[in-house]
Each structure stands twice: as C-alpha cells, then as structure tokens.
Motif scaffolding. Structure first.
Motif, PDB file in Angstrom:
ATOM      1  N   TYR A   1      -6.658  28.950  36.174  1.00 13.61           N
ATOM      2  CA  TYR A   1      -7.256  29.069  35.121  1.00 13.61           C
ATOM      3  C   TYR A   1      -7.983  28.453  33.820  1.00 13.61           C
ATOM      4  CZ  TYR A   1      -1.907  31.012  36.760  1.00 13.61           C
ATOM      5  OH  TYR A   1      -1.343  31.569  37.000  1.00 13.61           O
ATOM      6  N   GLY A   2      -9.250  28.563  34.944  1.00 19.61           N
ATOM      7  CA  GLY A   2     -10.643  27.903  34.229  1.00 19.61           C
ATOM      8  C   GLY A   2     -10.442  26.478  33.790  1.00 19.61           C
TER       9      GLY A   2
ATOM     10  N   TYR B   1     -13.283  28.883  28.756  1.00 15.45           N
ATOM     11  CA  TYR B   1     -12.340  28.782  29.766  1.00 15.45           C
ATOM     12  C   TYR B   1     -13.740  28.573  30.937  1.00 15.45           C
ATOM     13  CZ  TYR B   1     -10.600  31.990  33.387  1.00 15.45           C
ATOM     14  OH  TYR B   1      -9.621  31.889  34.922  1.00 15.45           O
ATOM     15  N   ASP B   2     -13.434  27.319  31.791  1.00 16.06           N
ATOM     16  CA  ASP B   2     -14.505  27.894  32.826  1.00 16.06           C
ATOM     17  C   ASP B   2     -14.218  27.977  34.105  1.00 16.06           C
ATOM     18  OD1 ASP B   2     -16.235  26.155  33.902  1.00 16.06           O
ATOM     19  OD2 ASP B   2     -16.414  23.956  33.240  1.00 16.06           O
ATOM     20  N   TYR B   3     -14.951  29.053  34.389  1.00 15.23           N
ATOM     21  CA  TYR B   3     -14.726  29.362  35.506  1.00 15.23           C
ATOM     22  C   TYR B   3     -14.765  28.458  37.333  1.00 15.23           C
ATOM     23  CZ  TYR B   3     -12.686  33.104  38.887  1.00 15.23           C
ATOM     24  OH  TYR B   3     -11.722  34.355  39.822  1.00 15.23           O
TER      25      TYR B   3
ATOM     26  N   THR C   1     -22.837  26.247  33.675  1.00 15.03           N
ATOM     27  CA  THR C   1     -22.275  28.048  33.762  1.00 15.03           C
ATOM     28  C   THR C   1     -22.636  29.413  33.639  1.00 15.03           C
ATOM     29  OG1 THR C   1     -22.009  27.630  31.428  1.00 15.03           O
ATOM     30  CG2 THR C   1     -20.910  25.902  32.725  1.00 15.03           C
TER      31      THR C   1
ATOM     32  N   GLY D   1     -11.605  34.782  28.502  1.00 14.79           N
ATOM     33  CA  GLY D   1     -12.669  33.999  29.276  1.00 14.79           C
ATOM     34  C   GLY D   1     -13.670  34.896  30.057  1.00 14.79           C
TER      35      GLY D   1
ATOM     36  N   TYR E   1     -15.328  35.751  33.553  1.00 13.43           N
ATOM     37  CA  TYR E   1     -15.444  35.018  35.149  1.00 13.43           C
ATOM     38  C   TYR E   1     -15.972  35.581  35.630  1.00 13.43           C
ATOM     39  CZ  TYR E   1     -12.068  39.339  35.969  1.00 13.43           C
ATOM     40  OH  TYR E   1     -11.682  40.000  35.934  1.00 13.43           O
TER      41      TYR E   1
ATOM     42  N   ARG F   1     -19.841  39.949  36.583  1.00 15.22           N
ATOM     43  CA  ARG F   1     -19.385  39.096  35.167  1.00 15.22           C
ATOM     44  C   ARG F   1     -18.094  39.737  34.938  1.00 15.22           C
ATOM     45  NH1 ARG F   1     -23.162  35.626  31.919  1.00 15.22           N
ATOM     46  NH2 ARG F   1     -23.923  37.186  31.167  1.00 15.22           N
TER      47      ARG F   1
ATOM     48  N   ARG G   1     -13.551  31.474  44.725  1.00 17.53           N
ATOM     49  CA  ARG G   1     -14.837  32.438  43.582  1.00 17.53           C
ATOM     50  C   ARG G   1     -14.450  30.998  42.954  1.00 17.53           C
ATOM     51  NH1 ARG G   1     -12.011  37.346  43.327  1.00 17.53           N
ATOM     52  NH2 ARG G   1     -11.564  38.454  44.694  1.00 17.53           N
ATOM     53  N   THR G   2     -14.089  29.840  42.594  1.00 17.46           N
ATOM     54  CA  THR G   2     -13.536  29.362  41.352  1.00 17.46           C
ATOM     55  C   THR G   2     -13.125  27.529  41.958  1.00 17.46           C
ATOM     56  OG1 THR G   2     -12.678  28.789  39.627  1.00 17.46           O
ATOM     57  CG2 THR G   2     -11.607  30.606  41.508  1.00 17.46           C
TER      58      THR G   2
END
Length: 815
Positions: free
Chosen positions: A210-211, A361-363, A380, A425, A427, A440, A797-798
C-alpha cells in the motif's frame, strides 16, 4: 492478605490463600517445622550445586513462597518489608543464593543464611554485618542481577516469553521457534520501525504494501497480512511506533490455537513498556540523512507508593524526508499508561496510544523484462511534495490481573482500536516495457476501521500422579470493521525513463478532490472462540503441550465494484489443534517437535473477488534443538519446518489493482538463530534461513506450479556484533557492526522478474558517561555503508527501493 507488622515465614508446603490473618502463616510454619522429619529439616546450602528454577515475575511475597517450595528453605521477614514490591522472577540454572539474588534484585532487601533451613530478610540498612559463621561463602551462578525489563539492562537475551503459550514459560521448555528482540538491540541499532527490529530474525523479509503505508512481512516463504500484534492482541491496519516498545517477540509458524485466524508463517508482536515504582526518565534526540529528525521521551515512577499507583509516559515526534523525490513523513506518538496494585494479588492497567502520521504514497518502481527498471532509485512519478496520506489511530487497552493463590491466576482485558485515514495516492498501471509508457492513475479515499478484542484467561497449576500441569482456559471475542469510499480514475500517460516527468497539476488535483466516489466498500469480521491448553512436565525433563481452539467466524463483505453481486457473507466453525513436546536431557539442551494448524485469510477482508473465499487451512510440522550456554547469557536454536498454505497475489493480467488470485504454496526449510553474550562485553546476534518455498497449486495459471513462491530467497542470513569496552582507557565506548545478506527473490508467482542478491553492512559507535546524576549517551549508526542496491518487492508494477547509505546520530539523557 498478611497483616502489616507481623513476622512472616514461608515454607516448602505452604500455599497462600486469598486472605489470612497475619500471625497464622508464622504459627503454621513453626508447627510444621517442628513436626517435619529430620531429613526435611536439613539446611540447603547456599553453595549447593545449582539447579533449575522456574519462578515467573510476580509480587515478591509470592515469589519467595515459590522459592521456598522449590528449594526447601524457610524465609522469615516482616510482611511490611515486601509490601508493594514486585519480583522479576527467576528461570534457569542457579545456585540457591543466585536464585535469591535474582528475586531480590532492586528491592533494597538483604538476606542472611541462618542455622537449619532458615533465611532472614531485612532492609539492607538494618541488616547486621554478616560473618563466615552466619553465611557461608558462595559462588553465584546466573546472569546479571538487573531485571530483564530494567532500562539499563544491556542483555540481548531473554529466558521467558509468553507469546507462544499465553503463559510465562521458559523458551527452553516451549515447543516452538521463538525469537525475542530486546530493547538493548533496538537501542543499539536505533530502531524506530518494526522492520528495523525484524531484520534480526531468521527467515523474515519486508514487503512493500500500500505505497509503503503498512508494515508487512514475509515469514517462512509466506506473505503476512496487514495485521500486527500488540501484547499478543491482533491490531489490523496500523503501524507501530517503537517509542513505548520493550521488546519484539516473534513466533514462527501456524498459531491459530491461541490467536485464531491468522498467518501460518508466524506472527510478530510488540510488547509495551509498563509502569514501574522505580522512577526513570529519558530524553533522546536523533538526527540523520535525508532531513531525519526524531525526538523520544519517557518517564515512569510512582504516583502514590502507598496506594500502589504507578504511571508511565512515552512519546515521540518524527519528521523526515527521503532519498525518494517528494517523499517523506511526519508523526506524533503519545502513550500514557497507569497501573494500580489494588491489593497484593490484584492489578489494574489502563493504557492509551495516540498515533498521528502524514506520509507520502510511494508506488515504487516497476519491473521491465526480468528485472527492476534501470532508473535512478530516487525517481518517483507524482512530481508533487504536498500530497500526503493522513492517518490517525487511537488505541485503548484495559486489563486486570488477579492472583487467587499460588496456583491459580486470572486475567482479562479489552483492547479497542479506532483507525481513520485519508488516502491521496497516485499509482501507475501496467508498463509498456518496450517504450516505457504507462498510465498514471489516482486513488483518493477516506477510510475508517475499528477493532475490538475482549479476552479472559485462567492459568491453573496443579500436579496429578507426579505430573505437573499448567492448564490454560480462555475465551476471546474479536470484531473488526472496515469502510471506505474511493474516487479513482486515470490522470495521464507518462514515460518512466523520462528524467523530467511532469508533475500532477493543481487543476488536476482540484478536480480529483471534488470528484464523486466510484465505490463504497464495507467489510466486517467477527470471531468468538474458546481455547484449552495443557503444559505437562514429567521428571523435570519432559514437557508435553497439547490444546485446541474452537472458533465461530462470521464474515461479511460488500464490494460495490462487483455490484449487485459484491455482497456476500459466510459463517464458519473451525477447530485448531496444537501438540508439542520438549525433552531436556540436560538443562542447557532442549529437543522439540510440534504439529500445528491455522486458517485464514487473516487480512480481515478479501478484495479479490465477488464472493468470499473459503477459509484456507494451513498445517505445519516443526522440530529442532535449543541450547543455552554461559549461565543462560547465550542462546542458540535450529529448527526444521514443513508448511503449506494458500495466499493471495495481485492478478498480473488485470488492470484493476485490487484484483487478486489465490495461490497455494509449500515451504520447507531450516532456520538458525543465535543471540547473547559470548564473553564479557561481546554481544552477538546471528541468523540463517534456508527456505524452499514452491507453488504447488495455481488454478488461474497452472504453468506457475513448481515455481518459487514470491518474495522469499532460498538463502538469507545476518550477523551483528557489539563490543562494550570496560578498560580504564576506553570505558564507556561501544562499537558494533552488522552484515545482512539475501539471495535472489522473485516478485510474483510466475517468477517473471527478480531482484538480485545483496549484502549490506551496518556500523555503530557509542559513548556513555556519567553526567552528575544522569547517564549521557552519544551514538552514531551508519546503515548500508556499502550502498547496496536492493528492493522491497510486491508486484511487476510496484517495488520499493531500499534505503541507500544513511547516517543517524543521537544524544540521550537518562536518570
């Protein structure tokens, strides 16, 4: 209850009732002593051969009764002397005097061995000088006299843990893999997050969830849910600040018998600091790389010694940036606790925690081909520094501990957690891995969650036909609810390889904030349970444990994105057995084996489909060896496990980030943990894990069968050493170093991409000195000295880059 001012005497056969007339114990003791056979009246020597004692932390008067029963001595003292004093207990191999010193540590009470089997207790200031005629010379066998919870205790080891049995049981007598990360380790490594502590435990990896907003872990090859434990109580959807944490306990493998639906890889529980009648105050300021600032303060002591009322207050403030563009967070944490010893047998404890955090929030970084995208780890894709998730959590914990007598103890409690969050957020979707283009998207969502746990336990010690029993009977009610609304959609298309990615504009953010919510999600889970456990001891060498838990589980979900079929409810009855055995041929060696079952999923709701999945079963077989050396100052364990379970993974073929698919895996492996003191001044923690985790069933993608389970390497390990100098020239100095290594990890069940092996080096140095009546400690830690590049994985993806080289300094005052 003893009457104040009357002399008291404990003896071998005495058992304290809930209330007695003060003079009665003395009279009975004198009569019994007069009528005992001569052989029983022989004096146990303080220098006699050491033996194993097992006395849990409890009021001092009852601890002395237990020592009298286990050693054959009689204690004579004034009941006022021990009123309101707690003892840390004693567990392990000690001489009689060594055990007595442990019980009296910090009490201000001295002792004198008299003729016969009598020991006299008095205040240290009142005790007459001892001579060779009144007390023989002794050799003390045992560990440091400091209480294991004393703030100045530097020990890396702990002999007892309650998490694996819900009773305070020696780790050497528990048929399970247990690791404890003590506060000395947390301080030496300047830990403030759960992941900082867990790096010292074998077979555990962090997971990017979750980020980066929740702390999740991979244990024994399986992903844990967004649930962590506080004092053994399940707390969903939250982070923990370590400002008020005494230690972190980790039990490996399935544990549904005690904790209900959960994660079969194991569970992680923080153990919070408790109020003390001994005043203690500390203030610490930390500062470091990437604009890191953290302040911690603690205070504890008596409110009223006469009333048995003590308090504790822990608080922290965090403000930090990040090596990642536009990332960072700030946090306020506040945790007061009040305890009241209403009587010698009854204690009430009320604690509260307030947690308030704003974080970005960091994806993370997507995969390209079979590896992570080769872009700078600082990059980012949002381009704004003013978007933050806001989280507030309020927790209230109330418990009662009551001692009926020496053999019956009752406790009960209620824990309520209220969680509120607002997500902001952005993502990315699936990447065009040839060109690097990707959509995005945004996810703005108010979220509310709450949980309530009510529990009651009774522990009964008794003996039948020479078999000692510690019987646990308990019940638990648990309810958790989650509701959130979502505004989600597309923003634009960017290219991950572009070093100048455009920021999301003010107009776009304004439009998103005013957008109507697409979905409304509601889930609720309730479980009611009873459980039974019997710990049996035969011949002081064989320990057998068996038990079961019966759960009535109700689950409901309303996933509006599946409307009108998103509503579903299930009711399940589950029985969870557990059996284990420990054989101690000698005091320093234990051989153990166990079988346990678990059920889940434990993440409190399933967002992967229109219907609730069945509760998945998990089974584990485990066996191993535990050892204690150097009078219990050094512990080592090795365990083999065989574990199967089903878990969810993000669907790689769907554009919907919440779509998940179930995959069943099998994990077998070996884990080694060592910790403690090799010799004076040198402390060590060492871990190694071999984890052979394979996909054994994947109905969605059968081709994945036989692949490695995601996130867990085949091999990982660590070594941390710290040395405290004690010579005239370097007294007060400490130095430490740690190496953390991991093999290749895959990021999905298809094994379509992986992160490379890495080895990371950490260093520390500290200096402690007296400053008036205070202790002043200055310290510096350098983490990832070699700037190793590796990732915390989640999906194609993350994936979150791990922190590069970072320096943290601190100044701490204690008094």
């Amino acid at each position: 209850m003893r009457k104040t001012g009357n002399p008291s005497r404990t003896r071998t056969a005495q058992t304290k009732g809930s209330s007695t007339i003060g003079a009665l114990p003395l009279c009975l003791s004198l009569i019994s002593a007069a009528t005992l056979p001569t052989a029983q009246a022989e004096s146990p020597s303080a220098t006699s051969e050491s033996r194993t004692y097992n006395i849990v932390a409890q009021p001092l008067y009852s601890a002395l009764s237990a020592l009298a029963e286990q050693s054959g001595v009689q204690f004579v003292y004034n009941s006022e002397l021990v009123k309101g004093i707690d003892s840390q207990g004693v567990s392990g191999q000690y001489s009689l005097e060594g055990a007595l010193k442990r019980l009296l540590s910090g009490s201000g009470i001295s002792y004198r061995f008299s003729s016969g089997n009598t020991v006299t207790l008095q205040n240290t200031a009142e005790l007459e000088p001892q001579s060779a005629a009144t007390m023989p010379a002794v050799t003390v066998v045992g560990k440091t006299d400091l209480n294991s919870d004393d703030p100045y205790n530097l020990s890396y080891t702990r002999t007892n843990a309650a998490l694996a049995t819900k009773t305070d049981t020696p780790i050497m007598e528990t048929p399970a893999s247990i690791q404890v990360v003590n506060k000395a380790v947390l301080h030496d490594q300047q830990s403030y997050r759960l992941q900082d502590a867990i790096k010292n435990v074998s077979g555990v990896q962090s997971y990017h969830s979750y980020g980066g907003d929740h702390e999740q872990f991979v244990m024994r090859g399986f992903l844990q849910s967004t649930v962590n434990y506080r004092n053994g109580i399940r707390i969903p959807f939250t982070k923990f600040d370590l400002a008020n944490v005494e230690r972190v306990e980790v039990i490996k493998g399935a544990s549904a018998m005690l904790f209900g639906f959960g994660d079969p890889g194991g569970l992680i529980s923080t153990v919070t600091k408790q109020p003390s009648s001994t005043p203690y105050y500390s203030l610490e300021q930390r500062f470091g790389s990437y604009d890191f600032y953290r302040t911690e303060a603690s205070a504890t002591g008596p409110v009223s010694k006469e009333a048995g009322l003590n308090y504790r207050l822990d608080m922290s403030y965090l403000d930090t940036g990040s090596f990642r563009q536009n990332m960072g967070n700030d946090r306020i944490f506040f945790a007061p606790t009040l305890s009241w010893e209403a009587t010698e047998d009854t204690k009430f404890t009320l604690s509260y925690e307030y947690f308030d955090e704003n974080n970005a929030y960091d994806y993370g970084v997507p995969a390209v081909g079979n590896q992570l995208a080769r872009i700078p780890i600082s990059r980012t894709f949002v381009g704004r520094s003013d978007l933050r998730n806001s989280t507030t959590n309020n927790l209230v914990d109330f418990r009662i501990d009551h001692r009926v007598n020496d053999r019956i103890k009752l406790n009960a409690g209620v824990v309520s957690s209220q969680y509120q969050k607002y997500w902001q957020g952005f993502y990315t979707g699936r990447v065009n891995e040839t060109a690097g283009n990707v959509s995005r998207n945004y996810w703005f969502s108010p979220e509310n969650a709450e949980s309530l746990t009510a529990w009651v336990n009774g522990t009964f010690d008794f003996e039948t036909y020479g078999i000692k029993h510690k019987l646990l009977l308990g019940g638990e009610y648990y309810n958790s609810q989650l509701k959130y609304e979502v505004a989600s959609g597309g923003v634009d298309t960017i290219n991950i390889f572009n070093p100048n990615i455009a920021a999301v504009t003010d107009a776009q953010v304004s439009r998103i904030r005013s957008a109507s919510y697409n979905d409304v999600i509601a889930t609720e889970n309730t479980s009611k349970a009873i459980y039974f456990q019997d710990q049996m001891t035969l011949w002081d060498k064989l320990h057998i444990m068996g038990g079961f838990r019966y759960d009535w589980v109700d689950r409901m979900q309303d996933l509006s994105w599946w409307a009108p079929d998103g509503k579903d409810a299930r009711n399940d009855d589950v029985v969870s057995p557990r059996v284990g055995i420990v054989y101690q041929p000698v005091n320093w060696l234990s051989l153990f084996g166990s079988f346990t079952e678990s059920f889940g999923p434990a993440n409190d709701y399933d967002n992967g489909g229109a219907k609730l999945y069945d509760l998945f079963d998990a089974t584990q077989f485990e066996g191993g060896v535990k050892t204690q050396f150097f009078d219990g100052k050094f512990n080592a364990s090795v365990a083999y496990f065989d574990l199967e379970r089903t878990q969810f993974f993000q669907d790689p073929n769907s554009d919907v980030i919440y779509a998940q698919v179930p995959v069943k895996g099998s994990s077998k492996g070996v884990e080694l943990d060592v910790q403690g003191q090799l010799y004076d001044g040198l402390s060590v923690i060492g871990t190694y894990a071999y984890t052979n985790a394979k996909v054994i069933d994947d109905t969605g993608t059968p081709a994945n069968i036989g692949n490695r389970m995601p996130f867990a390497p085949n091999h990982q390990g660590s070594a941390w050493l710290k040395y405290d100098f004690d010579g005239d020239m370097l007294k007060g100095f400490s130095v430490g170093a740690g190496v953390y290594v991991s093999g290749r990890r895959y990021g999905d069940a298809a094994n379509s991409y992986f992160d490379r092996s890495y080895a990371r080096l950490d260093l520390m140095a500290a200096y402690k000195r007296k400053l008036g009546g205070m202790n002043l400690t200055t310290q510096v830690n350098i983490n990832n000295v070699n700037d190793a590049e590796y990732y915390v994985l989640r999906s194609r993806r993350t994936n979150l880059p791990a922190e590069p080289l970072a320096v943290m300094g601190s100044i701490k005052l204690e008094y």
